[in-house]
Design a protein around this motif. Sequence first.
Motif, short mmCIF file in Angstrom:
data_model
loop_
_atom_site.label_atom_id
_atom_site.label_comp_id
_atom_site.label_asym_id
_atom_site.label_seq_id
_atom_site.Cartn_x
_atom_site.Cartn_y
_atom_site.Cartn_z
N ALA A 25 16.25 9.77 63.10
CA ALA A 25 17.68 9.87 62.92
C ALA A 25 18.37 8.52 62.98
O ALA A 25 19.49 8.38 62.51
CB ALA A 25 18.28 10.80 63.97
N VAL A 26 17.72 7.54 63.60
CA VAL A 26 18.36 6.24 63.73
C VAL A 26 17.70 5.18 62.85
O VAL A 26 18.15 4.05 62.80
CB VAL A 26 18.36 5.76 65.19
N CYS A 27 16.62 5.53 62.17
CA CYS A 27 15.98 4.58 61.28
C CYS A 27 16.79 4.41 60.00
O CYS A 27 17.55 5.29 59.62
CB CYS A 27 14.57 5.05 60.90
N ALA A 28 16.58 3.28 59.34
CA ALA A 28 17.21 3.08 58.05
C ALA A 28 16.84 4.22 57.12
O ALA A 28 15.70 4.68 57.09
CB ALA A 28 16.76 1.74 57.46
N ALA A 29 17.80 4.70 56.36
CA ALA A 29 17.58 5.84 55.48
C ALA A 29 16.58 5.50 54.39
O ALA A 29 16.29 4.33 54.12
CB ALA A 29 18.91 6.28 54.87
N ALA A 30 16.08 6.55 53.75
CA ALA A 30 15.15 6.36 52.64
C ALA A 30 15.78 5.51 51.55
O ALA A 30 16.98 5.58 51.29
CB ALA A 30 14.74 7.72 52.08
N VAL A 31 14.97 4.69 50.92
CA VAL A 31 15.44 3.84 49.83
C VAL A 31 14.69 4.21 48.56
O VAL A 31 13.68 4.90 48.59
CB VAL A 31 15.23 2.34 50.15
N SER A 32 15.20 3.75 47.44
CA SER A 32 14.50 3.93 46.16
C SER A 32 14.13 2.55 45.63
O SER A 32 14.59 1.53 46.13
CB SER A 32 15.41 4.66 45.16
N ALA A 33 13.27 2.55 44.60
CA ALA A 33 12.81 1.27 44.05
C ALA A 33 12.64 1.39 42.55
O ALA A 33 12.34 2.46 42.02
CB ALA A 33 11.48 0.86 44.69
N ALA A 34 12.86 0.29 41.87
CA ALA A 34 12.63 0.21 40.42
C ALA A 34 12.08 -1.16 40.10
O ALA A 34 12.57 -2.17 40.62
CB ALA A 34 13.94 0.45 39.67
N VAL A 35 11.04 -1.20 39.29
CA VAL A 35 10.46 -2.48 38.90
C VAL A 35 10.46 -2.58 37.38
O VAL A 35 10.38 -1.58 36.67
CB VAL A 35 9.02 -2.64 39.44
N ALA A 81 8.59 8.39 45.93
CA ALA A 81 8.11 9.66 46.46
C ALA A 81 8.68 9.89 47.85
O ALA A 81 9.08 11.01 48.20
CB ALA A 81 6.58 9.68 46.50
N GLY A 82 8.75 8.83 48.64
CA GLY A 82 9.34 8.93 49.97
C GLY A 82 10.82 9.24 49.91
O GLY A 82 11.35 10.02 50.72
N GLU A 83 11.50 8.64 48.96
CA GLU A 83 12.95 8.88 48.82
C GLU A 83 13.21 10.35 48.48
O GLU A 83 14.14 10.97 49.01
CB GLU A 83 13.51 7.95 47.75
N GLY A 105 8.97 4.86 57.24
CA GLY A 105 7.90 5.72 56.76
C GLY A 105 7.43 5.31 55.37
O GLY A 105 6.24 5.39 55.05
N GLN A 106 8.38 4.86 54.54
CA GLN A 106 8.00 4.37 53.22
C GLN A 106 7.14 3.11 53.35
O GLN A 106 6.18 2.92 52.60
CB GLN A 106 9.25 4.08 52.39
N MET A 107 7.47 2.27 54.33
CA MET A 107 6.66 1.07 54.57
C MET A 107 5.26 1.44 55.06
O MET A 107 4.27 0.82 54.67
CB MET A 107 7.37 0.17 55.57
N ILE A 117 2.65 11.55 52.13
CA ILE A 117 3.90 11.56 52.90
C ILE A 117 4.11 12.91 53.58
O ILE A 117 4.53 12.97 54.74
CB ILE A 117 5.08 11.20 51.98
N ARG A 118 3.81 13.98 52.89
CA ARG A 118 3.94 15.30 53.52
C ARG A 118 3.02 15.43 54.72
O ARG A 118 3.39 16.00 55.75
CB ARG A 118 3.64 16.39 52.49
N ALA A 119 1.82 14.87 54.62
CA ALA A 119 0.90 14.89 55.76
C ALA A 119 1.44 14.03 56.89
O ALA A 119 1.34 14.40 58.07
CB ALA A 119 -0.48 14.41 55.32
#
Length: 359
Positions: free
Chosen positions: A37-47, A70-72, A80-82, A136-138
């Motif tokens: 709840a206090v971690c930075a929210a999910a982010v998205s990425a584009a390359v 996928a994490g976003e 978690g994405q990291m 990620i689900r796991a």
Amino acid sequence: MKPTGLVTGAVASAPVLSIGLIFALMQQPAGSEPASAVCAAAVSAAVDGNTAVEGYSAEQLKNAAAIINAGERLDLPARGQMISVMVALGESGLRVLDHGDGPGPDSRGLFQQRDNGAWGSYEDRMDPAVSATNFIRALQRVDGWELLEPTLAANRVQRNADPYHYEKFWPASVKIVEAISDEDISLEGSGCGVIGSAGVGDDLPWKDAPTWRQVGVNDASTSPLGLYNRECVDFALWRVNQQLGSTSAPFRLHNSTFRPDGKNLGSALTWKDGWNAKGWPTGSTPRAGAIVWYAPGTGGADPTFGHVAVVKEVRDDGTFIEEGYNGNPAPNNHTYYTRTVNNAAPNAFLYLPAQEEKK
């Protein structure tokens, strides 16, 4: 009003006053919200063709973006994405591998997922987005993953033989996610707990606050953690809060609320008992971020109260770098210090939640 348990005078309920700590050596918490709840929210990425991160190819960055996105979609916090990118780095170097290895000849894809029914079809395991989603689900099913060191959280999912296999890939993962995310993020200061993270030096927010010797035992001499300003226990509890993502008042862990039995965490003398009361692990192996606990009189510690400090860095030669406050003679007794210590010098190391002793 003086915090409960901090009584007048330098007596047993007060923080330790360990002066002249000289070594002849080789040189979810109660009442707190979940870490997610206090971690930075999910982010998205584009390359695209202009995306560049030194040391990584376009293919690797494209796969990292697939993991991040996928994490976003699953609302996975940035940390978690990291972790997810870290695992792919450790398993495949961020490449979709169409071969396994000795322990897993049927392993495939970014995460080297096995053909055991848990990770879908061959096509699923070879698809970056699908394989990342399954990983990620796991990860999200691992109870308390947010409070685990990244490598230990990963190991709960991957079940590889060495739970510290991924440790060396963490810095690169943080670098990649920060570099290619659409948002301007930084894990540092995000409010996301990182157990085992090293301190950044003398960053105690109240490092210039008056000590009890300067103003007497009153509200002005106690910190927001309910301990005397700039004592060894004050700095150590600050580091513990930091690692749990709590960097401003009201802090998750406080002298008066740390122990579930209602007793104060107290002076350095009682910290090991406090850890035991809370059910947190202790051991004899230094781990970055762990509390270093000295019994009274050990290694030059105060003969009445003992001493606590923090493991800043573990070295390969059997020593570690210790950081803390109030470990030097006056006039530097209430200031920050670091020193190199032999592993055998302290009486115990006090670990944070789910921080396991490295074998």
